[in-house]
Design a protein around this motif. Sequence first.
Motif, PDB file in Angstrom:
ATOM      1  N   GLU A  95      -1.216  20.554  89.204  1.00  0.00           N
ATOM      2  CA  GLU A  95      -1.748  19.195  89.262  1.00  0.00           C
ATOM      3  C   GLU A  95      -3.090  19.084  88.534  1.00  0.00           C
ATOM      4  OE1 GLU A  95      -0.632  16.137  90.840  1.00  0.00           O
ATOM      5  OE2 GLU A  95       1.228  17.288  90.679  1.00  0.00           O
ATOM      6  N   TYR A  96      -3.936  20.059  88.745  1.00  0.00           N
ATOM      7  CA  TYR A  96      -5.307  20.002  88.233  1.00  0.00           C
ATOM      8  C   TYR A  96      -5.508  20.761  86.924  1.00  0.00           C
ATOM      9  CZ  TYR A  96      -6.207  17.884  92.714  1.00  0.00           C
ATOM     10  OH  TYR A  96      -6.170  17.041  93.790  1.00  0.00           O
ATOM     11  N   TYR A  97      -4.632  21.718  86.655  1.00  0.00           N
ATOM     12  CA  TYR A  97      -4.713  22.519  85.431  1.00  0.00           C
ATOM     13  C   TYR A  97      -3.321  22.600  84.813  1.00  0.00           C
ATOM     14  CZ  TYR A  97      -8.965  23.778  87.862  1.00  0.00           C
ATOM     15  OH  TYR A  97     -10.147  23.718  88.548  1.00  0.00           O
ATOM     16  N   PRO A  98      -2.883  21.534  84.145  1.00  0.00           N
ATOM     17  CA  PRO A  98      -1.528  21.501  83.585  1.00  0.00           C
ATOM     18  C   PRO A  98      -1.215  22.677  82.653  1.00  0.00           C
ATOM     19  CG  PRO A  98      -2.517  19.321  83.492  1.00  0.00           C
ATOM     20  CD  PRO A  98      -3.598  20.278  83.927  1.00  0.00           C
ATOM     21  N   ALA A  99      -2.227  23.273  82.059  1.00  0.00           N
ATOM     22  CA  ALA A  99      -1.988  24.424  81.185  1.00  0.00           C
ATOM     23  C   ALA A  99      -1.379  25.592  81.949  1.00  0.00           C
ATOM     24  CB  ALA A  99      -3.292  24.856  80.513  1.00  0.00           C
ATOM     25  N   SER A 100      -1.527  25.609  83.281  1.00  0.00           N
ATOM     26  CA  SER A 100      -0.961  26.704  84.073  1.00  0.00           C
ATOM     27  C   SER A 100       0.567  26.691  84.069  1.00  0.00           C
ATOM     28  CB  SER A 100      -1.483  26.660  85.517  1.00  0.00           C
ATOM     29  OG  SER A 100      -1.040  25.488  86.169  1.00  0.00           O
ATOM     30  N   THR A 101       1.165  25.606  83.594  1.00  0.00           N
ATOM     31  CA  THR A 101       2.625  25.510  83.556  1.00  0.00           C
ATOM     32  C   THR A 101       3.205  25.929  82.207  1.00  0.00           C
ATOM     33  OG1 THR A 101       2.634  23.212  82.812  1.00  0.00           O
ATOM     34  CG2 THR A 101       2.558  23.592  85.196  1.00  0.00           C
ATOM     35  N   GLU A 102       2.365  26.393  81.309  1.00  0.00           N
ATOM     36  CA  GLU A 102       2.851  26.782  79.983  1.00  0.00           C
ATOM     37  C   GLU A 102       3.921  27.856  80.080  1.00  0.00           C
ATOM     38  OE1 GLU A 102      -0.331  27.707  77.319  1.00  0.00           O
ATOM     39  OE2 GLU A 102      -1.177  25.709  77.467  1.00  0.00           O
ATOM     40  N   ARG A 103       4.737  27.884  79.066  1.00  0.00           N
ATOM     41  CA  ARG A 103       5.848  28.833  78.988  1.00  0.00           C
ATOM     42  C   ARG A 103       6.877  28.580  80.087  1.00  0.00           C
ATOM     43  NH1 ARG A 103       4.331  30.157  74.307  1.00  0.00           N
ATOM     44  NH2 ARG A 103       2.675  31.651  73.971  1.00  0.00           N
ATOM     45  N   GLY A 104       6.914  27.350  80.587  1.00  0.00           N
ATOM     46  CA  GLY A 104       7.929  26.963  81.546  1.00  0.00           C
ATOM     47  C   GLY A 104       7.904  27.725  82.855  1.00  0.00           C
ATOM     48  N   GLY A 105       6.745  28.234  83.232  1.00  0.00           N
ATOM     49  CA  GLY A 105       6.603  28.977  84.476  1.00  0.00           C
ATOM     50  C   GLY A 105       6.701  30.483  84.308  1.00  0.00           C
ATOM     51  N   ALA A 106       7.110  30.956  83.139  1.00  0.00           N
ATOM     52  CA  ALA A 106       7.247  32.398  82.919  1.00  0.00           C
ATOM     53  C   ALA A 106       5.900  33.106  83.038  1.00  0.00           C
ATOM     54  CB  ALA A 106       7.878  32.674  81.553  1.00  0.00           C
ATOM     55  N   ALA A 107       4.847  32.493  82.517  1.00  0.00           N
ATOM     56  CA  ALA A 107       3.514  33.107  82.607  1.00  0.00           C
ATOM     57  C   ALA A 107       3.073  33.210  84.069  1.00  0.00           C
ATOM     58  CB  ALA A 107       2.502  32.310  81.794  1.00  0.00           C
ATOM     59  N   PHE A 108       3.392  32.193  84.870  1.00  0.00           N
ATOM     60  CA  PHE A 108       3.085  32.232  86.296  1.00  0.00           C
ATOM     61  C   PHE A 108       3.817  33.399  86.955  1.00  0.00           C
ATOM     62  CE2 PHE A 108       4.879  30.612  90.454  1.00  0.00           C
ATOM     63  CZ  PHE A 108       3.796  30.973  91.230  1.00  0.00           C
ATOM     64  N   GLY A 109       5.094  33.561  86.661  1.00  0.00           N
ATOM     65  CA  GLY A 109       5.865  34.665  87.236  1.00  0.00           C
ATOM     66  C   GLY A 109       5.306  36.019  86.858  1.00  0.00           C
ATOM     67  N   MET A 110       4.915  36.177  85.591  1.00  0.00           N
ATOM     68  CA  MET A 110       4.344  37.459  85.152  1.00  0.00           C
ATOM     69  C   MET A 110       2.992  37.714  85.794  1.00  0.00           C
ATOM     70  SD  MET A 110       5.561  37.896  81.187  1.00  0.00           S
ATOM     71  CE  MET A 110       4.909  36.352  80.605  1.00  0.00           C
ATOM     72  N   ALA A 111       2.176  36.679  85.914  1.00  0.00           N
ATOM     73  CA  ALA A 111       0.868  36.834  86.558  1.00  0.00           C
ATOM     74  C   ALA A 111       1.034  37.195  88.032  1.00  0.00           C
ATOM     75  CB  ALA A 111       0.052  35.553  86.412  1.00  0.00           C
ATOM     76  N   LEU A 112       2.002  36.570  88.696  1.00  0.00           N
ATOM     77  CA  LEU A 112       2.258  36.878  90.104  1.00  0.00           C
ATOM     78  C   LEU A 112       2.739  38.317  90.259  1.00  0.00           C
ATOM     79  CD1 LEU A 112       2.252  35.684  92.958  1.00  0.00           C
ATOM     80  CD2 LEU A 112       4.643  35.047  92.584  1.00  0.00           C
ATOM     81  N   CYS A 113       3.581  38.763  89.353  1.00  0.00           N
ATOM     82  CA  CYS A 113       4.059  40.144  89.379  1.00  0.00           C
ATOM     83  C   CYS A 113       2.896  41.117  89.209  1.00  0.00           C
ATOM     84  CB  CYS A 113       5.102  40.365  88.285  1.00  0.00           C
ATOM     85  SG  CYS A 113       5.801  42.027  88.281  1.00  0.00           S
TER      86      CYS A 113
ATOM     87  N   ALA B 146       3.532  26.789  96.448  1.00  0.00           N
ATOM     88  CA  ALA B 146       2.646  25.688  96.852  1.00  0.00           C
ATOM     89  C   ALA B 146       1.301  25.769  96.132  1.00  0.00           C
ATOM     90  CB  ALA B 146       2.439  25.702  98.369  1.00  0.00           C
ATOM     91  N   VAL B 147       0.746  26.961  96.058  1.00  0.00           N
ATOM     92  CA  VAL B 147      -0.528  27.153  95.346  1.00  0.00           C
ATOM     93  C   VAL B 147      -0.342  26.807  93.868  1.00  0.00           C
ATOM     94  CG1 VAL B 147      -2.233  28.882  94.622  1.00  0.00           C
ATOM     95  CG2 VAL B 147      -1.437  28.821  97.003  1.00  0.00           C
ATOM     96  N   TYR B 148       0.761  27.273  93.297  1.00  0.00           N
ATOM     97  CA  TYR B 148       1.064  26.968  91.899  1.00  0.00           C
ATOM     98  C   TYR B 148       1.210  25.460  91.686  1.00  0.00           C
ATOM     99  CZ  TYR B 148       3.820  26.686  87.593  1.00  0.00           C
ATOM    100  OH  TYR B 148       4.291  26.362  86.344  1.00  0.00           O
ATOM    101  N   GLY B 149       1.875  24.775  92.618  1.00  0.00           N
ATOM    102  CA  GLY B 149       2.046  23.324  92.505  1.00  0.00           C
ATOM    103  C   GLY B 149       0.724  22.589  92.482  1.00  0.00           C
ATOM    104  N   VAL B 150      -0.221  23.023  93.310  1.00  0.00           N
ATOM    105  CA  VAL B 150      -1.560  22.414  93.317  1.00  0.00           C
ATOM    106  C   VAL B 150      -2.280  22.736  92.005  1.00  0.00           C
ATOM    107  CG1 VAL B 150      -3.821  22.414  94.435  1.00  0.00           C
ATOM    108  CG2 VAL B 150      -1.742  22.357  95.831  1.00  0.00           C
ATOM    109  N   ALA B 151      -2.193  23.976  91.571  1.00  0.00           N
ATOM    110  CA  ALA B 151      -2.831  24.359  90.303  1.00  0.00           C
ATOM    111  C   ALA B 151      -2.276  23.531  89.149  1.00  0.00           C
ATOM    112  CB  ALA B 151      -2.625  25.848  90.031  1.00  0.00           C
TER     113      ALA B 151
END
Length: 155
Positions: free
Chosen positions: A87-105, A80-85
């Motif tokens: 919306e406002y920072y589309p660059a956060s979706t780069e690498r198809g979500g892989a960067a988000f997964g690594m950052a969360l890890c 949910a937090v990622y979904g909001v991010a």
Amino acid sequence: MTTETRIPHFWKGLCCGLIGGLAGTAAKSAAEAIFPPRVHGEPEPPEVLAEKAAGHHLALSTRNAAGETIHWGFGALAGAVYGVAAEYYPASTERGGAAFGMALCAATHEGALPALGLAASPAEQSSREKSSEVATHVVYGVVTETVRSLLRRVL
């Protein structure tokens, strides 16, 4: 040729991310069944948290249920937090979500969980545990982003 600009929408981002996070959690759980991070009977961090919150040892069935509730709840919340991010920072979706997964890890398994005494410190973790956590978090991030972006296009 016109360029369509999408207006960010908090609630749509939150809902799409939450659903994506649930799908990502399911995918992460499936990936962990194939490549488990803990193979010697060590407790899962959500189970340790459940017992710490209760202040005493829990029966196995209660501990497992509480651990699953925490695991799924955290996956949904992070999505949910990622979904909001997104919306406002589309660059956060780069690498198809892989960067988000690594950052969360990194934030959880290398930071918060060891600091809270819920998991071993990174120096004490085996190579298998580290690589499994990174790999399964990348699966989580990619699935979360895939589902989030598909739903968001529909909305």
